[in-house]
Motif scaffolding. Structure first.
Motif, short mmCIF file in Angstrom:
data_model
loop_
_atom_site.label_atom_id
_atom_site.label_comp_id
_atom_site.label_asym_id
_atom_site.label_seq_id
_atom_site.Cartn_x
_atom_site.Cartn_y
_atom_site.Cartn_z
N MET A 160 -13.54 -20.81 -19.19
CA MET A 160 -14.06 -19.95 -18.13
C MET A 160 -13.03 -18.90 -17.72
N ARG A 161 -11.76 -19.28 -17.71
CA ARG A 161 -10.71 -18.32 -17.36
C ARG A 161 -10.60 -17.19 -18.39
N ASN A 162 -11.06 -17.46 -19.61
CA ASN A 162 -10.94 -16.48 -20.69
C ASN A 162 -12.30 -16.06 -21.25
N LEU A 163 -13.32 -16.10 -20.38
CA LEU A 163 -14.68 -15.86 -20.83
C LEU A 163 -14.96 -14.38 -21.11
N LYS A 164 -14.12 -13.50 -20.63
CA LYS A 164 -14.39 -12.07 -20.78
C LYS A 164 -14.37 -11.60 -22.24
N SER A 165 -13.85 -12.43 -23.14
CA SER A 165 -13.73 -12.01 -24.53
C SER A 165 -15.02 -12.19 -25.33
N ILE A 166 -16.07 -12.78 -24.72
CA ILE A 166 -17.34 -12.96 -25.44
C ILE A 166 -18.41 -12.06 -24.83
#
Length: 608
Positions: A160-166
């Motif tokens: 969730m902390r790195n969800l911006k990549s999808i």
């Protein structure tokens, strides 16, 4: 679960050896030398198996496992759990076997990693609140070590902390899964900080406009808000110091998802809400908590209905604290009061179990230190192993239930011992009636075999099939039993309904007993008075019949037995003649099909 080791600040060219060195610098002191050596071995094993792999976002495969391990280490989890964080996705890599992981790191770590992978591979598809709850229960049902859930929560939190990549569509799907499954699961385990961060991140991707609106409102007038809260904090510090109570006070804005829920509940925008900020007072003893609530209510007027004592009555997940909302400078201010141990429990929940193990015998746990254990298990003055605790916890959460999947990924909850027949009738009665076979995880199984947790069940049907008496013997659910029973009664002339036969026998026995008593009463009249019995009966009864204690209901006297006034009688609902009255010992009456379900209460009307 925020930690000072933020791997996101490192670029993709970072040397893996530097990452391990930084990890050990930040977390190494809380573990032994042998445990740190296990981290080095696990890191080397991970790099060996994934050195050429990259994620779909283009980043090296090993970055995510390191972040998960850092989250677990920051939560003060034990070394085994941290190693599992490093290896939690290793079975996704081609060529890595269970035996290889077991030989290198032991059976416990291999099992936790395997069960974590099993959860990852599930098709989680919740359309309703009930389905989401079933999924959460199912996750407990399919594992034997609570650390599987903790590793998976760390995995979800990092994703969730790195969800911006999808892409945006997938972001919303992942966010929906987190809000339905993982955040409530963290709450169930008492891990409030994880729950709050998961909820906020889910809102960020599921409703970005509202998230940004709330963020803007909360950030506005920052200096003014800081002055407002500082004034309240200083007042509490002064009063606490006067009576010799040492406290720590922190101020915070409520997490965004909580504000969002208030907006929906009150139908207001974020700018219309005043109680967006809270103070938390940490003291040392339970008695000091109650002293401090007296101080707070002495300083400011409490708002009606906003006082909750979760110390005297803890939440089901073990959470303890005193909550109150007061009016300070014309605005609502929420204040929470708890001890340091209560705060640790509120932040880490069931994970705090491992915090209290530090310095103890590895196989023994001080139950008195673990709020959630006391609440869920009501265990006192005893020691128990991790495995024993979790088995009991699963029993509390699940009861006698299993959780299986439809081929589309929907979760079905059934009683333990249920078979494919029960599953088929749960899907639809028409499917149940035509079942001829079943598959579990793609393999043919007997339809009477008890199902196991997390199996994917597929039902095989045939238009010519129909329910059988043998199916009735094996099904567990009331729906399946009722449907099969009804079909057999209506369609199978050879079906002997033993339960109905027993009920009929009991009804007839009661009628015969009633007949015997009336006949004895007749004899007593004849013997005692020496008068004509028919005359006595006519003086006692009107000659009419009441139906279910109701007078003036139309009925027909059966010609086969022609009951006389005073005879023991029984009646039933006829399709053509309405209520038909027989003598209670009439053989014709006893042979009427399905008579036990058609009987009505009939009696001779007595004179007043």
């Amino acid at each position: 679960m925020q930690n000072s080791f933020d791997i996101r600040t490192y670029n993709t060219e970072t040397n893996p050896a530097v990452l391990l060195e930084e990890f050990l610098r930040v977390f190494g002191e809380q573990f032994s030398a042998d445990e740190n050596a296990r981290f080095e071995k696990a890191w080397a094993f991970l790099l060996e198996k994934t050195k050429n792999l990259v994620r779909s976002c283009g980043l090296p495969y090993f970055l995510h496992p390191m972040r998960v391990a850092a989250i677990l280490a920051d939560a003060k989890m034990d070394a085994e759990c941290v190693v599992c964080g490093l290896l939690h996705s290793i079975f996704e890599v081609d060529g890595v076997s269970f035996d290889e992981v077991e030989n290198n790191f032991g059976k416990t770590i291999a099992q936790i990693v395997r069960d974590t992978s099993k959860i990852t591979s599930l098709k989680i598809n919740s359309k309703t609140i009930q389905q989401a709850d079933s999924i959460r229960k199912m996750l407990f049902a399919m594992i034997d070590d609570v650390r599987v859930i903790l590793v998976k929560l760390a995995d979800r939190l990092d994703r969730m902390r790195n969800l911006k990549s999808i892409d945006e569509k997938k972001q919303r799907l992942v966010a929906a899964e987190v809000i339905d499954i993982w955040a409530p699961l963290a709450d169930r385990l008492g891990m409030q900080n994880v729950k709050s961060e998961l909820e906020d991140l889910s809102l960020k991707y599921s409703n970005p406009d509202v998230f940004q609106q709330i963020k803007k409102i909360v950030s506005q007038k920052k200096d003014e808000r800081a002055s407002y809260l500082e004034k309240a904090v200083n007042e509490i510090y002064k009063r606490a110091e006067k009576i010799g109570v040492s406290v720590q006070i922190t101020s915070r804005a409520k997490h965004f998802y909580s504000i969002y829920q208030k907006m929906r509940k009150r139908n207001k925008g974020a700018e219309e809400l005043f109680d967006l900020f809270a103070l938390r007072i940490i003291c040392q003893t339970e008695q000091e908590c109650y002293t401090l609530i007296g101080i707070v209510h002495g300083l400011w007027k409490p708002m009606d209905g906003r006082f909750k004592d979760y110390i005297a009555m803890p939440k089901s997940n073990g959470y303890q604290s005193i909550h109150t909302t007061v009016v300070f400078d014309g605005k609502p201010l929420e204040i929470q009061i708890r001890t340091a141990k209560m705060h640790e429990q509120a932040e880490h929940g069931v994970a705090s179990h491992w915090l209290y193990k530090k310095g103890m015998n590895h196989d023994k746990v001080d139950i008195n230190s673990l709020g959630i254990f006391n609440q869920l298990q009501n265990l006192k003055n005893e020691n128990l192993s991790d495995e024993g605790f979790f088995a009991r916890l699963k029993g509390e959460l699940l009861g006698d239930a299993i959780f299986v999947f439809t081929p589309r990924g929907d979760v079905v909850q059934l009683p333990a011992g249920s078979c494919a027949i029960d599953f088929a009738y749960h899907v639809h009665s028409a499917v149940g009636e035509k079942i001829v076979g079943a598959k579990a995880d793609g393999k043919i199984i007997p339809i009477t075999t008890p199902l196991k947790n997390t199996q994917i069940i597929e039902i095989l049907t045939n238009p010519q099939a129909h329910p059988t008496e043998n199916q009735l013997k094996f099904c567990k659910t009331s729906k399946a039993r009722q449907k099969i029973h009804s079909w057999l009664v209506a369609n199978d002339a050879n079906f002997v309904d033993k339960a109905a036969e027993a009920q009929r026998a009991a009804s007839l026995a009661a009628n015969n007993d009633k007949s015997r008593k009336i006949q004895e009463e007749k004899k007593a009249h004849r013997k005692g008075a020496g008068q004509d019995s028919d005359k006595l009966i006519s003086e006692k009864f009107t000659g009419k019949i009441t139906i279910d204690e109701t007078k003036n209901v139309l009925y027909t006297i059966a010609l086969c037995c022609s009951p006389k006034v005073g005879d023991a009688i029984c009646g039933y609902v006829s399709k053509k003649k309405g209520i038909v009255i027989h003598r209670a010992d009439c053989l014709t009456f006893q042979r009427i099909p399905n008579i036990e379900n058609r009987m009505v209460l009939v009696e001779w009307e007595r004179k007043n």
